[in-house]
Design a protein around this motif. Structure first.
Motif, PDB file in Angstrom:
ATOM      1  N   ASP A   8      -3.505  17.274   3.734  1.00 39.21           N
ATOM      2  CA  ASP A   8      -4.600  16.484   3.803  1.00 39.21           C
ATOM      3  C   ASP A   8      -5.469  16.968   5.336  1.00 39.21           C
ATOM      4  O   ASP A   8      -4.460  17.006   6.391  1.00 39.21           O
ATOM      5  CB  ASP A   8      -4.443  15.077   4.032  1.00 39.21           C
ATOM      6  N   GLU A  30     -13.556  15.371   4.627  1.00 39.69           N
ATOM      7  CA  GLU A  30     -11.975  15.523   4.348  1.00 39.69           C
ATOM      8  C   GLU A  30     -11.623  16.458   3.177  1.00 39.69           C
ATOM      9  O   GLU A  30     -12.506  16.743   2.396  1.00 39.69           O
ATOM     10  CB  GLU A  30     -11.287  14.296   3.810  1.00 39.69           C
ATOM     11  N   CYS A  64      -6.378  11.163  -1.131  1.00 38.56           N
ATOM     12  CA  CYS A  64      -5.074  11.963  -1.247  1.00 38.56           C
ATOM     13  C   CYS A  64      -4.478  11.322  -2.554  1.00 38.56           C
ATOM     14  O   CYS A  64      -4.044  12.242  -3.500  1.00 38.56           O
ATOM     15  CB  CYS A  64      -4.331  11.576  -0.130  1.00 38.56           C
ATOM     16  N   LYS A  86      -5.251   6.415  -5.515  1.00 33.36           N
ATOM     17  CA  LYS A  86      -5.979   5.760  -4.528  1.00 33.36           C
ATOM     18  C   LYS A  86      -6.335   6.509  -3.412  1.00 33.36           C
ATOM     19  O   LYS A  86      -5.731   7.582  -2.937  1.00 33.36           O
ATOM     20  CB  LYS A  86      -5.115   4.563  -3.964  1.00 33.36           C
ATOM     21  N   HIS A 124     -11.912   5.693  -0.573  1.00 34.30           N
ATOM     22  CA  HIS A 124     -11.643   6.308   0.667  1.00 34.30           C
ATOM     23  C   HIS A 124     -10.904   5.571   1.631  1.00 34.30           C
ATOM     24  O   HIS A 124     -11.233   4.035   1.843  1.00 34.30           O
ATOM     25  CB  HIS A 124     -12.735   7.109   1.336  1.00 34.30           C
ATOM     26  N   ILE A 125      -9.535   5.851   1.933  1.00 37.54           N
ATOM     27  CA  ILE A 125      -8.818   5.177   2.902  1.00 37.54           C
ATOM     28  C   ILE A 125      -9.045   5.610   4.384  1.00 37.54           C
ATOM     29  O   ILE A 125      -8.572   6.679   4.624  1.00 37.54           O
ATOM     30  CB  ILE A 125      -7.470   5.088   2.420  1.00 37.54           C
ATOM     31  N   CYS A 167      -1.790   5.764   7.606  1.00 31.38           N
ATOM     32  CA  CYS A 167      -1.016   5.075   6.728  1.00 31.38           C
ATOM     33  C   CYS A 167       0.213   5.498   6.016  1.00 31.38           C
ATOM     34  O   CYS A 167       0.242   6.709   5.795  1.00 31.38           O
ATOM     35  CB  CYS A 167      -2.087   4.481   5.709  1.00 31.38           C
ATOM     36  N   ILE A 207       0.574   5.886   0.218  1.00 31.40           N
ATOM     37  CA  ILE A 207      -0.660   5.913  -0.591  1.00 31.40           C
ATOM     38  C   ILE A 207      -0.262   5.939  -2.256  1.00 31.40           C
ATOM     39  O   ILE A 207       0.364   6.981  -2.415  1.00 31.40           O
ATOM     40  CB  ILE A 207      -1.410   7.064  -0.163  1.00 31.40           C
ATOM     41  N   CYS A 253      -7.803   5.967   7.735  1.00 26.94           N
ATOM     42  CA  CYS A 253      -6.994   6.071   8.662  1.00 26.94           C
ATOM     43  C   CYS A 253      -7.428   6.162  10.189  1.00 26.94           C
ATOM     44  O   CYS A 253      -6.954   5.327  11.024  1.00 26.94           O
ATOM     45  CB  CYS A 253      -5.729   6.884   8.520  1.00 26.94           C
TER      46      CYS A 253
HETATM   47  N1  SME Z   1      -8.284   9.544   4.139  1.00 26.06           N
HETATM   48  C1  SME Z   1      -7.103   9.422   3.130  1.00 26.06           C
HETATM   49  C2  SME Z   1      -5.778   8.724   3.854  1.00 26.06           C
HETATM   50  C3  SME Z   1      -5.086   9.543   4.602  1.00 26.06           C
HETATM   51  S1  SME Z   1      -5.784  10.006   6.124  1.00 26.06           S
HETATM   52  O1  SME Z   1      -7.033  10.523   6.077  1.00 26.06           O
HETATM   53  C4  SME Z   1      -4.631  10.719   7.386  1.00 26.06           C
HETATM   54  C5  SME Z   1      -7.417   9.068   1.816  1.00 26.06           C
HETATM   55  O2  SME Z   1      -8.309   8.534   1.656  1.00 26.06           O
HETATM   56  O3  SME Z   1      -6.432   9.158   0.969  1.00 26.06           O
END
Ligand code: SME
Length: 151
Positions: free
Chosen positions: A122, A105, A74, A71, A95-96, A64, A67, A98
């Motif tokens: 990251d 992580e 990251c 949020k 958690h995002i 993505c 961010i 991707c």
């Molecule tokens: N998981 C990350 C988003 C970025 S990707 O892992 C490359 C997050 O929750 O901020």
């Protein structure tokens, strides 16, 4: 510190020496982490621009682009100016995802000389609980080398 991370720190220091172009240095740093650290599926950078984290150079699947601060893993690391060690991404609220293969992580803030956050490093792994305290220490040392070269 683990041998792997001592090697990473040394390699980054010599790779980044003598140039401060952000894109080139981050691209080489991501490639270096990708090559040296086992069991990872994403390694790269988000840069803080106008209060939003914007995707920078990386290795791995497309991610993505923007961010918001606070949020995801990251945005939390950047907002709190504190590293995030996440053994199981499914247990991290907000958690995002991707890459759906990511299960663990680590995110480390990058700071300038005044201590202000300028971005994050990251790193994702497809293996649950892949990262522990030794990895956090290692990536924090790597981040110190990168930010010293850049900011
Ligand atoms: N998981 C990350 C988003 C970025 S990707 O892992 C490359 C997050 O929750 O901020």
């Amino acid at each position: 510190m683990e041998k792997l991370y001592e090697n990473l720190e040394r390699t980054l220091a010599s790779l980044l020496e003598g140039d401060d172009d952000h894109i080139s240095c981050m691209a080489n740093a991501a490639a270096c982490i990708w090559e040296l650290v086992p069991e990872i599926n994403w390694a790269g950078f988000y840069r803080l621009r106008d209060g939003v984290l914007v995707l920078g150079p990386f290795q791995g699947r497309p991610a993505c682009i923007r961010i918001p601060l606070g949020k995801g893993v990251c945005g939390t690391a950047a907002a709190e100016n504190r590293s995030q060690l996440v053994p199981d991404v499914h247990l991290f609220p907000g958690h995002i995802a991707c890459d759906s293969a990511s299960r663990a992580e680590i995110v480390v803030p990058l700071r300038d000389k005044s201590g202000s956050v300028r971005g994050v490093l990251d790193v994702d792994s497809p293996r649950l609980r892949r990262f522990g305290g030794g990895d956090l220490e290692g990536f924090e040392a790597a981040a110190r080398v990168i930010e010293k070269a850049l900011f």
